[in-house]
Design a protein around this motif. Structure first.
Motif, PDB file in Angstrom:
ATOM      1  N   ASP A 180       5.661  28.878 -55.365  1.00 45.77           N
ATOM      2  CA  ASP A 180       4.924  27.724 -54.232  1.00 45.77           C
ATOM      3  C   ASP A 180       5.222  26.874 -55.759  1.00 45.77           C
ATOM      4  OD1 ASP A 180       5.530  26.340 -52.235  1.00 45.77           O
ATOM      5  OD2 ASP A 180       3.553  25.546 -52.920  1.00 45.77           O
ATOM      6  N   MET A 181       5.777  26.221 -55.530  1.00 48.17           N
ATOM      7  CA  MET A 181       5.157  24.603 -56.663  1.00 48.17           C
ATOM      8  C   MET A 181       3.636  24.345 -56.531  1.00 48.17           C
ATOM      9  SD  MET A 181       7.130  21.052 -55.410  1.00 48.17           S
ATOM     10  CE  MET A 181       8.524  22.611 -55.163  1.00 48.17           C
ATOM     11  N   THR A 182       2.806  24.554 -55.174  1.00 47.35           N
ATOM     12  CA  THR A 182       1.175  23.929 -55.173  1.00 47.35           C
ATOM     13  C   THR A 182       1.185  25.351 -54.309  1.00 47.35           C
ATOM     14  OG1 THR A 182       2.281  21.760 -54.126  1.00 47.35           O
ATOM     15  CG2 THR A 182       0.167  22.481 -53.202  1.00 47.35           C
ATOM     16  N   TYR A 183       1.341  25.980 -53.639  1.00 49.63           N
ATOM     17  CA  TYR A 183       0.638  27.094 -53.112  1.00 49.63           C
ATOM     18  C   TYR A 183       0.203  27.810 -53.719  1.00 49.63           C
ATOM     19  CZ  TYR A 183       0.700  23.333 -49.088  1.00 49.63           C
ATOM     20  OH  TYR A 183       1.131  21.708 -48.733  1.00 49.63           O
ATOM     21  N   ALA A 184      -0.782  28.788 -53.252  1.00 48.47           N
ATOM     22  CA  ALA A 184      -0.896  30.098 -53.604  1.00 48.47           C
ATOM     23  C   ALA A 184      -0.576  31.093 -53.093  1.00 48.47           C
ATOM     24  CB  ALA A 184      -2.661  30.023 -53.972  1.00 48.47           C
TER      25      ALA A 184
ATOM     26  N   ARG B 249       4.557  24.957 -63.288  1.00 48.78           N
ATOM     27  CA  ARG B 249       4.132  26.194 -62.380  1.00 48.78           C
ATOM     28  C   ARG B 249       4.830  27.082 -62.620  1.00 48.78           C
ATOM     29  NH1 ARG B 249       0.229  27.267 -60.499  1.00 48.78           N
ATOM     30  NH2 ARG B 249       0.466  25.329 -58.615  1.00 48.78           N
ATOM     31  N   LEU B 250       6.308  27.243 -62.935  1.00 52.00           N
ATOM     32  CA  LEU B 250       7.678  28.405 -63.142  1.00 52.00           C
ATOM     33  C   LEU B 250       7.317  28.282 -65.354  1.00 52.00           C
ATOM     34  CD1 LEU B 250      10.605  27.006 -60.693  1.00 52.00           C
ATOM     35  CD2 LEU B 250       8.751  29.635 -60.979  1.00 52.00           C
ATOM     36  N   THR B 251       6.910  27.539 -65.747  1.00 55.56           N
ATOM     37  CA  THR B 251       6.534  27.263 -67.497  1.00 55.56           C
ATOM     38  C   THR B 251       5.709  28.325 -67.506  1.00 55.56           C
ATOM     39  OG1 THR B 251       7.078  25.237 -67.658  1.00 55.56           O
ATOM     40  CG2 THR B 251       5.149  26.568 -69.257  1.00 55.56           C
ATOM     41  N   ASP B 252       4.664  28.013 -66.286  1.00 58.17           N
ATOM     42  CA  ASP B 252       3.457  29.555 -66.302  1.00 58.17           C
ATOM     43  C   ASP B 252       3.953  30.765 -65.802  1.00 58.17           C
ATOM     44  OD1 ASP B 252      -0.061  30.192 -66.501  1.00 58.17           O
ATOM     45  OD2 ASP B 252       0.109  30.005 -64.403  1.00 58.17           O
ATOM     46  N   THR B 253       4.365  30.880 -65.278  1.00 58.33           N
ATOM     47  CA  THR B 253       4.814  31.729 -64.100  1.00 58.33           C
ATOM     48  C   THR B 253       6.795  32.208 -64.233  1.00 58.33           C
ATOM     49  OG1 THR B 253       4.314  34.150 -62.529  1.00 58.33           O
ATOM     50  CG2 THR B 253       4.445  31.128 -62.033  1.00 58.33           C
TER      51      THR B 253
ATOM     52  N   GLY C   4      15.988  26.717 -59.029  1.00 59.06           N
ATOM     53  CA  GLY C   4      17.362  27.482 -59.778  1.00 59.06           C
ATOM     54  C   GLY C   4      17.170  26.356 -61.171  1.00 59.06           C
ATOM     55  N   TRP C   5      17.323  25.525 -61.086  1.00 56.27           N
ATOM     56  CA  TRP C   5      17.415  24.629 -62.444  1.00 56.27           C
ATOM     57  C   TRP C   5      15.525  24.597 -62.643  1.00 56.27           C
ATOM     58  CZ3 TRP C   5      14.808  19.974 -63.623  1.00 56.27           C
ATOM     59  CH2 TRP C   5      14.524  19.210 -64.644  1.00 56.27           C
ATOM     60  N   PHE C   6      14.871  24.808 -61.990  1.00 54.24           N
ATOM     61  CA  PHE C   6      13.151  24.386 -62.553  1.00 54.24           C
ATOM     62  C   PHE C   6      12.968  26.299 -63.247  1.00 54.24           C
ATOM     63  CE2 PHE C   6      13.622  21.685 -58.666  1.00 54.24           C
ATOM     64  CZ  PHE C   6      12.914  20.264 -59.279  1.00 54.24           C
ATOM     65  N   TRP C   7      13.724  27.162 -63.081  1.00 55.34           N
ATOM     66  CA  TRP C   7      13.326  28.224 -63.139  1.00 55.34           C
ATOM     67  C   TRP C   7      13.729  28.631 -65.040  1.00 55.34           C
ATOM     68  CZ3 TRP C   7      15.378  32.418 -65.455  1.00 55.34           C
ATOM     69  CH2 TRP C   7      14.383  33.374 -65.654  1.00 55.34           C
ATOM     70  N   ILE C   8      14.858  27.465 -65.238  1.00 58.03           N
ATOM     71  CA  ILE C   8      15.725  27.439 -66.004  1.00 58.03           C
ATOM     72  C   ILE C   8      14.448  27.197 -67.086  1.00 58.03           C
ATOM     73  CG2 ILE C   8      17.848  27.604 -67.431  1.00 58.03           C
ATOM     74  CD1 ILE C   8      19.399  27.674 -65.292  1.00 58.03           C
ATOM     75  N   GLY C   9      14.329  25.863 -67.021  1.00 55.59           N
ATOM     76  CA  GLY C   9      13.835  24.843 -67.207  1.00 55.59           C
ATOM     77  C   GLY C   9      12.500  25.600 -68.290  1.00 55.59           C
ATOM     78  N   GLY C  10      11.458  26.178 -67.087  1.00 55.00           N
ATOM     79  CA  GLY C  10      10.207  27.059 -67.248  1.00 55.00           C
ATOM     80  C   GLY C  10       9.874  27.839 -68.026  1.00 55.00           C
TER      81      GLY C  10
ATOM     82  N   LEU D 242       9.412  29.537 -73.816  1.00 56.93           N
ATOM     83  CA  LEU D 242       9.536  30.547 -75.095  1.00 56.93           C
ATOM     84  C   LEU D 242       9.469  29.211 -76.271  1.00 56.93           C
ATOM     85  CD1 LEU D 242      11.689  32.237 -76.415  1.00 56.93           C
ATOM     86  CD2 LEU D 242      13.499  30.701 -75.792  1.00 56.93           C
ATOM     87  N   LEU D 243       9.800  28.376 -75.645  1.00 62.93           N
ATOM     88  CA  LEU D 243       8.942  26.825 -76.773  1.00 62.93           C
ATOM     89  C   LEU D 243       7.975  26.559 -76.778  1.00 62.93           C
ATOM     90  CD1 LEU D 243      12.058  24.667 -76.685  1.00 62.93           C
ATOM     91  CD2 LEU D 243      12.015  26.548 -78.193  1.00 62.93           C
ATOM     92  N   GLY D 244       6.802  27.362 -76.384  1.00 59.69           N
ATOM     93  CA  GLY D 244       5.848  27.282 -75.923  1.00 59.69           C
ATOM     94  C   GLY D 244       4.768  25.214 -76.050  1.00 59.69           C
ATOM     95  N   LEU D 245       5.522  25.040 -75.107  1.00 56.90           N
ATOM     96  CA  LEU D 245       5.680  23.650 -75.065  1.00 56.90           C
ATOM     97  C   LEU D 245       5.519  23.193 -72.980  1.00 56.90           C
ATOM     98  CD1 LEU D 245       8.949  21.640 -75.684  1.00 56.90           C
ATOM     99  CD2 LEU D 245       6.856  21.898 -76.434  1.00 56.90           C
ATOM    100  N   ALA D 246       4.375  22.846 -72.904  1.00 59.90           N
ATOM    101  CA  ALA D 246       3.747  22.347 -71.526  1.00 59.90           C
ATOM    102  C   ALA D 246       4.578  22.171 -71.024  1.00 59.90           C
ATOM    103  CB  ALA D 246       2.843  21.135 -71.814  1.00 59.90           C
ATOM    104  N   GLY D 247       4.638  22.342 -69.084  1.00 58.28           N
ATOM    105  CA  GLY D 247       6.234  21.957 -68.511  1.00 58.28           C
ATOM    106  C   GLY D 247       6.480  20.496 -68.554  1.00 58.28           C
ATOM    107  N   TRP D 248       5.379  19.395 -68.437  1.00 60.70           N
ATOM    108  CA  TRP D 248       6.035  17.911 -68.149  1.00 60.70           C
ATOM    109  C   TRP D 248       6.337  17.935 -69.455  1.00 60.70           C
ATOM    110  CZ3 TRP D 248       4.359  14.439 -71.612  1.00 60.70           C
ATOM    111  CH2 TRP D 248       3.058  14.734 -72.489  1.00 60.70           C
ATOM    112  N   GLU D 249       5.985  18.065 -70.455  1.00 59.83           N
ATOM    113  CA  GLU D 249       6.321  17.777 -71.703  1.00 59.83           C
ATOM    114  C   GLU D 249       8.301  18.073 -72.223  1.00 59.83           C
ATOM    115  OE1 GLU D 249       5.524  16.831 -76.941  1.00 59.83           O
ATOM    116  OE2 GLU D 249       3.746  18.601 -75.057  1.00 59.83           O
TER     117      GLU D 249
END
Length: 653
Positions: free
Chosen positions: A130-134, A121-125, A143-149, A154-161
């Motif tokens: 919220d991770m699930t709900y609109a 989710r935080l890779t996309d935006t 925090g941790w997920f936003w930085i990773g996203g 930036l690297l043009g990778l999918a979140g799961w990868e």
């Protein structure tokens, strides 16, 4: 003020340089590992053997760093070697066993599913959705997920990868930051030994939950820092001697402790609350100790001036306030949107995040007597002895001891509140307890060895022998870490990744159809993924693609603002309608943004969703049940039906 600026600025500068070194070492190591076609960990011992070799290499770097420090030669070379050694250890211990898979520990199974969904989710935006709900702000700290996203974007990778390399790099950086923090609190060579010890324990027992593990490794030195800010008997005793170096009066420590509390609030709510509890307990212990010391002085020196209760309490309270303000400012960065929504609207009473009590949460953890891992048990037992023996004379022992007591008090309170229908999730604190006792054990080993050395007339080879025993013991434990993480590593190979591939080369699961489902969905809806709401029980689909879901995996990971139970009841009601017209009308008048598409499993002529409900206090705390939609409910031109493998995709036109 000048001393304070120098302390904080110097520490921050060294932390930044250390973090950069760690990131480079981890990135280079992971890139090198990915360049080779390795066999799967669960079907070969090759990567296990290479992991041991890499750990031995990291140990050599750390030993060289300690030797240079003790020789007072090339201090910056020693620092860089220690940073490189710590980060190399984390990278090889986690990266090599996972080298043949794109997934991290536990794959996309169990809790790793919603964590990967959050990162996706935080890779996309960059917005705190919220991770699930609109249309709902984030509830779980981002925090941790936003930085990773942002890194993935930036690297043009999918979140799961991105999850695996980001998790490993972040753990390497956090471990080096812990080393830097320890080095500001104790002598540098001891800091390397303690940081290496606690890093090994963190990797073994906390690394599957990477976003909390970065706090686990920092918890011990942060609490030593907090105790240094709160317990300052010199302020109430004799004046500082002329030769004593000037300090910042504990304010640098207060700022650092406040920053850690704020970071905890941004990363992991439970650890934040426990850290606050521990720091407040330290404040109370500090005040009580100072008051008792003043009474003792009055007995022996009746004419000595005595300070009032408030005068003793005020400096402690002031530092607690400063810590709280810093923590609150940082916390609001991630909590602000959610709190604003709560304060301006209605919060449904559907939060079941604390409804989990496994067997490990119903008893106190005693790692010092758990000899399933004998080396860790012995180290924790030594640490326990050291905490007791040095409680009156060592500020480090006092800080670590109060932290251990805080964990046990929280655990008892967590078990007590089960009578009120909730818990404190105390079982999740066991890695912190292990790291605290391991840190104490490292101090106990070093100080114990020094005491023996002095007691036996300082034999020439004793220090070398002690160092050899320490290194061999460390290697014996670290090479067992892949075995400790065997289930987590195996799952990373048996789960199917976002490319539809199982890393162990066996037949993939139904996840292999996700790519076709995604392509069909985007084609038939004609809009971006983040503008589509999907109702599905195969919520791992949302871990790979950033569609919004109508319902989360379970209520325990659902945003309270989403009203999980009411949504479940609405889904059940939809399945019991008699005609497509009734279903269309129900969707048009849904209390929430209705699904734009449904992803079902087929069961004869019907379509099924396997959903979940909270059944706490039972263990397991989740009951699965199936909701069946008659196929005739979608026999209308408004619905477009596509069968893809075992799935049926229904898209509203």
């Amino acid at each position: 003020m000048r001393v304070l600026v120098r302390q904080v600025g110097g520490g921050l500068g060294e932390a930044v340089v250390g973090a950069v070194v760690a990131a480079l070492v981890a990135a280079i190591g992971l890139t090198a590992m990915s360049a080779v076609q390795w066999p799967a960990f669960n079907s070969s011992n090759v990567t296990r053997a290479l992991t041991t070799v890499g750990q031995a290499g990291a140990a050599v770097l750390l030993v060289l760093a300690i030797v240079l420090i003790r020789m007072h030669r090339w201090p910056w070379v020693a620092k860089v070697l220690s940073w490189a050694g710590i980060s190399a250890f984390v990278t090889v211990t986690l990266g090599m066993p996972l080298a043949a898979t794109k997934l991290y520990l536990f794959g996309i199974s169990v809790d790793q599913e919603f964590r990967t969904e959050y990162l996706t989710r935080l890779t996309d935006t960059a917005a705190l959705h919220d991770m699930t709900y609109a249309d709902i702000p984030a509830y779980y700290p981002a925090g941790w997920f936003w930085i990773g996203g942002r890194v993935a974007n930036l690297l043009g990778l999918a979140g799961w990868e991105t999850f695996k390399p980001y998790a490993i790099v972040s753990l390497a950086m956090a471990s080096v930051l812990a080393l830097v923090l320890w080095s500001k609190l104790i002598r540098w060579d001891w800091a390397v030994a303690v940081a290496a010890t606690t890093t090994a324990v963190m990797v073994a027992f906390a690394s599957p939950e990477a976003y909390s593990a970065v706090l686990v490794i920092l918890f011990a030195p942060a609490m030593v820092l907090a105790w240094g800010a709160l317990y300052r008997p010199a302020e109430f005793g004799a004046a500082r001697s002329a030769g004593e170096p000037r300090t910042a009066g504990g304010w640098g420590a207060a700022i650092g402790a406040g920053a850690f509390l704020g970071l905890s609030a941004m990363f992991y709510t439970l650890f934040f609350v426990v850290a606050v509890f521990t720091v407040v307990l330290m404040g109370l212990v500090s005040w009580a100790t100072l008051w008792w010391q003043q009474r003792e002085i009055a007995v022996h020196q009746p004419r000595a001036p005595r300070l009032g209760v408030f005068r003793l309490l005020w400096p402690i309270l002031l530092r607690l306030i400063v810590m709280g303000v810093i923590a609150a400012i940082l916390a609001l960065i991630v909590w602000g949107p959610y709190l604003a929504k709560v304060l301006t609207g209605h919060l449904p009473e559907s939060n079941t995040a604390l409804h989990y009590l496994p067997e490990s949460g119903s008893r106190l953890a005693f790692p010092m007597f758990d000899f399933s891992e004998p080396l860790l048990g012995a180290l924790c037992l030594l640490g326990t002895l050291w905490l007791v023996v040095r409680a009156a004379s060592s500020r480090r022992a006092q800080a670590l001891g109060i932290s251990v007591v805080a964990i046990y008090l929280w655990s008892l309170a967590s078990m007590l509140v089960t009578a009120a229908g909730t818990t404190g999730l105390s079982f999740r604190l066991e890695p912190i307890l292990q790291v605290l006792l391991a840190a104490a054990g490292a101090f106990g080993f070093v100080e114990g060895a020094r005491a023996i050395y002095q007691a036996v007339d300082e034999p020439r080879r004793f220090r070398a022998a002690t160092g050899v025993v320490a290194v061999l013991g460390a290697l014996a434990f670290t090479q067992s870490i892949p075995g400790i993480l065997n289930a987590e590593i195996t799952t990373a190979y048996t789960d199917t990744d976002g490319n539809g591939v199982r890393a162990d080369k066996r037949s993939p699961s139904a996840v292999s159809y996700y790519g076709r489902i995604d392509a069909t969905l985007t084609e038939q809806t004609g809009r971006p993924r983040d503008r589509t709401v999907l109702l599905t029980a195969d919520t791992s689909f949302l871990s790979y693609y950033p569609y919004f879901g109508f319902q989360a995996l379970t209520s325990h990971y659902a945003n309270p603002l989403a009203d999980f139970p009411a949504r479940a009841a609405e889904i059940k009601r939809w399945s019991e309608l008699k005609s497509p017209a009734e279903l269309i009308d129900a969707l048009n008048h849904s209390p929430w943004r209705a699904p734009d598409a449904f992803l079902f499993r087929r069961s004869g002529e019907n379509y099924t969703l396997r959903l979940a409900e909270d059944v706490y206090p039972n263990d397991p705390n989740v009951r699965r049940y199936t909701v069946e939609f008659p196929g005739t409910l979608f026999a209308d031109p408004q619905f477009r039906i596509t069968d893809i493998g075992p799935f049926t995709l229904v898209v509203r036109r």
